[in-house]
Design a protein around this motif. Structure first.
Motif, short mmCIF file in Angstrom:
data_model
loop_
_atom_site.label_atom_id
_atom_site.label_comp_id
_atom_site.label_asym_id
_atom_site.label_seq_id
_atom_site.Cartn_x
_atom_site.Cartn_y
_atom_site.Cartn_z
N LEU A 1 0.82 -1.20 0.00
CA LEU A 1 0.00 0.00 0.00
C LEU A 1 0.86 1.26 0.00
O LEU A 1 1.86 1.35 0.73
N ASN B 1 -0.32 5.34 -0.03
CA ASN B 1 -1.33 6.40 -0.13
C ASN B 1 -2.67 5.88 -0.66
O ASN B 1 -3.17 6.33 -1.69
N GLU B 2 -3.25 4.94 0.08
CA GLU B 2 -4.54 4.35 -0.30
C GLU B 2 -5.55 4.51 0.83
O GLU B 2 -6.38 3.63 1.07
N GLU B 3 -5.54 5.63 1.53
CA GLU B 3 -6.38 5.82 2.72
C GLU B 3 -7.86 5.58 2.47
O GLU B 3 -8.57 5.03 3.32
N ILE C 1 -8.94 1.59 2.29
CA ILE C 1 -8.62 0.64 3.37
C ILE C 1 -9.86 -0.04 3.94
O ILE C 1 -9.92 -1.28 4.04
N ASP D 1 2.55 -1.01 4.54
CA ASP D 1 2.59 0.42 4.22
C ASP D 1 3.99 0.79 3.72
O ASP D 1 4.97 0.71 4.45
N SER E 1 3.68 5.63 3.09
CA SER E 1 2.56 6.51 2.75
C SER E 1 2.71 7.87 3.43
O SER E 1 3.18 7.97 4.57
N ASP F 1 -0.10 9.96 3.44
CA ASP F 1 -1.47 10.34 3.81
C ASP F 1 -1.85 9.61 5.11
O ASP F 1 -0.99 9.28 5.92
N THR G 1 -3.05 6.54 5.47
CA THR G 1 -3.21 5.10 5.25
C THR G 1 -2.99 4.31 6.53
O THR G 1 -3.79 3.43 6.88
N GLU H 1 -5.84 4.77 8.99
CA GLU H 1 -7.04 4.09 8.53
C GLU H 1 -6.96 2.58 8.77
O GLU H 1 -7.95 1.94 9.13
N ASP I 1 -5.81 -1.14 -4.41
CA ASP I 1 -6.68 -0.12 -4.99
C ASP I 1 -8.07 -0.64 -5.33
O ASP I 1 -8.90 0.07 -5.89
#
Length: 318
Positions: free
Chosen positions: A18, A20-22, A25, A47, A50, A52, A54, A57, A99
């Motif tokens: 992952l 930046n896939e907040e 999640i 992770d 990231s 953000d 993520t 979350e 994603d």
């Protein structure tokens, strides 16, 4: 199929790199839980640096089956995947994108296929939901890779794959090699098959893929072709090319020597320089082959160092 799947007692590890896939999640954890409710499984979320929310979350929505691996910085998808596989405890290991373009509901079907006697089951993105340009470039790339390597996989870009534990643990993932997992598995000696899987449009976040990756992919492909054909005997490559160059150089110099014997002037002939360069280049390549042989032996006998650093591993119960 559900009846057969309930008889499968092996533990499943789902590895998800992952970055930046907040926004994905919550749905990712829910979809994996729904798809694998009849299995003993663990969900390993890695992770990869990231920037953000993520990590926050994941901590918010993780359940007892979720394990969070936090790398100390961004290493790239290949290293993140390798870190997840290293920690995985399952008898079967699944890799999937975070994603939600891959569908976790395909995993049970792929596990059943694996249990028909295969070591790896690779997904083919049916009705792929990406931009036309990206699909076109991917189609060309897949064709080139198949032609060069001889490993006939339809969709090298599909992350959704299911492995037996011993294969996944011995992939030796570096650089951008996650794209070429079927080739690595083939080098290992795995029996591979492929099945069509669902593919969805990306709902949240942005794709991390760009044209700047093309050169990395080409470089890794060149490396893999070399490893596939000469991985354990690099001298067969360097020695052959070096011997050919040395021989050409020697023939050119012999020709010039014969001309000299017959009184011809050779001082200003370009062939003299060319012959010398071929001889020197040939010697260098042969020497490189010797060094590569020594490095290969050092590689196989040295400590198993990782190309990433795990900062922290987080579980629901701490």
């Amino acid at each position: 199929m559900e009846k057969n799947l309930k008889r499968i007692k092996m533990k499943i590890s789902v590895v998800v790199p992952l970055m930046n896939e907040e926004d994905n999640i919550k749905y990712l954890i829910e979809e994996v839980e729904k798809a694998l409710k009849n299995f003993d499984y663990e969900l390993i979320l890695v992770d990869d640096g990231s920037t953000d929310n993520t990590v926050e979350e994941i901590k918010k929505y993780m359940n007892d089956k979720t394990k969070l691996i936090i790398l100390n910085r961004n290493y790239g998808q290949t290293s993140a995947m390798a870190a997840g596989i290293e920690v995985a405890q399952g008898d079967i290991i699944v890799t999937i994108d975070g994603d939600l373009q891959n569908d976790p509901s395909d995993i049970p079907m792929m596990i059943e296929k694996l249990n028909e006697g295969y070591d790896v089951v690779a997904g083919i993105r049916a009705k792929r939901q990406d931009e036309p340009v990206r699909k076109f470039l991917s189609k060309i790339a897949n064709k080139i890779i198949r032609k060069i390597t001889g490993v006939h996989i339809t969709d090298y870009g599909c992350t959704l794959k299911v492995f037996k534990k011993d294969v996944a643990k011995n992939l030796q993932l570096y650089g951008e090699l996650h794209r070429f997992i079927p080739i690595l598995a083939k080098i290992y000696g795995a029996k591979i098959t492929e099945v069509p899987v669902k593919h969805h449009e990306r709902k949240f976040g942005k794709s991390k893929y760009g044209f700047n990756r093309i050169f990395k992919v080409i470089s890794d492909l060149m490396y893999l072709v070399f490893m596939q054909r000469f991985g354990q005997k690099p001298m067969h490559f360097f020695g052959t090319v070096g011997f050919i160059m040395f021989s050409l150089g020697a023939l050119i110099d012999l020709y010039l020597f014969i001309l000299k014997l017959f009184g011809e002037s050779i001082g200003n002939r370009p062939l003299l320089t060319l012959g010398t360069l071929f001889i020197i280049g040939g010697i260098q390549l042969i020497t490189t082959g010797f060094l590569a042989e020594i490095m290969i032996r050092t590689y196989y006998e040295s400590q198993n160092k990782k190309p990433y650093i795990i900062k922290e591993i987080v579980t629901k119960n701490g």
